[in-house]
Design a protein around this motif. Structure first.
Motif, PDB file in Angstrom:
ATOM      1  N   GLY A  97    -138.784  -2.847 -60.281  1.00 60.81           N
ATOM      2  CA  GLY A  97    -137.403  -2.593 -59.859  1.00 60.81           C
ATOM      3  C   GLY A  97    -136.691  -1.552 -60.702  1.00 60.81           C
ATOM      4  O   GLY A  97    -135.642  -1.030 -60.298  1.00 60.81           O
ATOM      5  N   ASP A  98    -137.231  -1.220 -61.892  1.00 64.45           N
ATOM      6  CA  ASP A  98    -136.616  -0.180 -62.733  1.00 64.45           C
ATOM      7  C   ASP A  98    -136.669   1.176 -62.031  1.00 64.45           C
ATOM      8  O   ASP A  98    -137.626   1.465 -61.289  1.00 64.45           O
ATOM      9  CB  ASP A  98    -137.371  -0.039 -64.066  1.00 64.45           C
ATOM     10  N   ARG A 134    -140.084  -2.437 -66.059  1.00 68.13           N
ATOM     11  CA  ARG A 134    -140.292  -3.648 -65.248  1.00 68.13           C
ATOM     12  C   ARG A 134    -140.164  -3.281 -63.768  1.00 68.13           C
ATOM     13  O   ARG A 134    -139.642  -2.205 -63.428  1.00 68.13           O
ATOM     14  CB  ARG A 134    -139.316  -4.763 -65.607  1.00 68.13           C
ATOM     15  N   ALA A 194    -133.262  -5.315 -63.975  1.00 67.47           N
ATOM     16  CA  ALA A 194    -133.750  -3.951 -63.745  1.00 67.47           C
ATOM     17  C   ALA A 194    -132.710  -2.943 -64.208  1.00 67.47           C
ATOM     18  O   ALA A 194    -131.506  -3.184 -64.099  1.00 67.47           O
ATOM     19  CB  ALA A 194    -134.058  -3.763 -62.276  1.00 67.47           C
ATOM     20  N   GLU A 208    -141.290  -9.445 -62.774  1.00 64.14           N
ATOM     21  CA  GLU A 208    -139.986 -10.089 -62.956  1.00 64.14           C
ATOM     22  C   GLU A 208    -140.125 -11.201 -64.010  1.00 64.14           C
ATOM     23  O   GLU A 208    -141.052 -12.013 -63.920  1.00 64.14           O
ATOM     24  CB  GLU A 208    -139.577 -10.697 -61.607  1.00 64.14           C
ATOM     25  N   VAL A 234    -130.457  -1.645 -59.926  1.00 68.28           N
ATOM     26  CA  VAL A 234    -130.445  -1.483 -61.378  1.00 68.28           C
ATOM     27  C   VAL A 234    -129.017  -1.668 -61.875  1.00 68.28           C
ATOM     28  O   VAL A 234    -128.056  -1.445 -61.139  1.00 68.28           O
ATOM     29  CB  VAL A 234    -130.989  -0.100 -61.827  1.00 68.28           C
TER      30      VAL A 234
END
Ligand SMILES: [Cu+2]
Length: 345
Positions: free
Chosen positions: A104-105, A102, A63, A184, A39
């Motif tokens: 990966g956040d 999203r 992210a 993504e 992130v």
């Protein structure tokens, strides 16, 4: 020569199949890949938008850390005309506030329990990889706050709900909502997005019996709801509260089913879903009339509106729609399109 041609044909076919796959599926990031996504930037606070609205699309941002605030409440409200009920909610709405992140956040979720609550509450997000989907980490007494972190590893549309004991009663009283984990690069752009969630209510009185209604445990166990509604009350999406769109626009509806018992056969009368993200996951089905939404499940439906008029959202288990409240409306305005639809005489 023949061999070379065969090899070429096979290669071309494989290439075509791969291409089709990439357009038919949304969200190709695996959970293992998502775990490695770093992130960046300052943490941002999740905007709160009342349903049937949703926070702005994610787009192609990197992210980041997202801070989400939810408050468990116990409050009286209207279930139908002249009928009131003591609802339990997330952020005073049914469904609870839409959460939009999203893959990966990192999500920092704050769950407050309002000081005038009687019950402890918590949150189980189906988008979470971890015990109880967060429920164990968020059990919170009235007047207190719990905080937990999770990383969004799997793109898709997920239900969240309270999982405090007795779980069925907390869900039956309205404690559910949706969290969208965008792939993504984000979801494709559309003109309108809406948030609709089905749920059942079990009351001591009959359907439409006036006054404050108590929860009926026996009806709950028997799966015999008094009401089946969209967005927490009969006619929540009718009249002045109908969804709207203009001819030529594309509409995306994030549809959830809080249950607690019934499976929904979600249908829009007079429309065909051009795309359905089946069960809210990464597989896209096309040209669908009615999509099944399990209790504790979701789907994303998309369609373009070609003709003005009123389009009725229903659970096509049709007594629920016409007798128990599972009905909503999309009002489409604009030019008539006789090529698509025309009454001759
Ligand atoms: Cu609860």
């Amino acid at each position: 020569m023949k061999n070379i041609l065969t090899t070429l044909a096979v290669a071309l076919f494989t290439l075509q199949a791969c291409k089709q796959n990439s357009t038919e599926n949304a969200g190709s990031t695996s959970a293992a890949e998502a775990m490695e996504i770093k992130v960046s930037g300052e943490p941002v606070k999740q905007g709160i938008v009342a349903p049937p609205g949703v926070p702005a699309a994610i787009g192609d941002r990197a992210a980041q850390k997202v801070v989400v605030h939810l408050e468990a409440t116990e409050e009286e409200g209207e279930l139908a005309d002249g009928v009131t009920y003591k609802f339990w909610t997330f952020n005073s709405s049914i469904p609870g506030s839409f959460i939009r992140v999203r893959v990966g956040d990192e999500v920092e979720l704050h769950l407050k329990n309002k000081s005038n609550s009687v019950m402890p509450h918590n949150i189980d997000l189906h988008a979470v990889n971890g015990p109880g989907g967060g429920a164990e980490a968020t059990n919170v007494a009235p007047g207190k706050e719990a905080i937990f972190n999770f990383k969004a590893l799997n793109p898709g549309l997920y239900v969240y709900h309270c999982a405090a004991a007795p779980v069925p009663m907390h869900i039956a009283n309205g404690m559910y909502g949706l969290i969208l984990v965008e792939p993504e690069g984000g979801l494709p752009k559309v003109d309108r997005e809406y948030y609709v969630m089905q749920g059942e209510f079990y009351t001591k009185g009959k359907t439409d019996e006036k006054g404050l209604q108590e929860f009926d445990q026996d009806k709950g166990v028997d799966e015999r709801p008094t009401y089946v509604v969209f967005n927490g009350k009969k006619n929540a999406l009718m009249g002045a509260n109908a969804l709207t769109a203009k001819v030529g626009e594309t509409v995306r509806i994030f549809v959830g089913n809080g249950g607690p018992n019934l499976v929904s056969s979600f249908h829009v009368i007079g429309e065909i879903f051009d795309k359905v993200y089946v069960e809210g996951g990464s597989t896209i089905n096309k040209n669908v009339q009615t999509t099944v939404i399990p209790a504790g499940g979701a789907a994303i439906v998309e369609f373009k509106v070609e003709e003005p008029g009123n389009y009725i959202l229903v659970d096509h288990s049709i007594f629920r729609a016409f007798n128990k409240g599972a009905i909503g409306m999309l009002k489409v305005t604009g030019e008539k399109n006789p090529k698509v639809y025309n009454k001759v005489q």
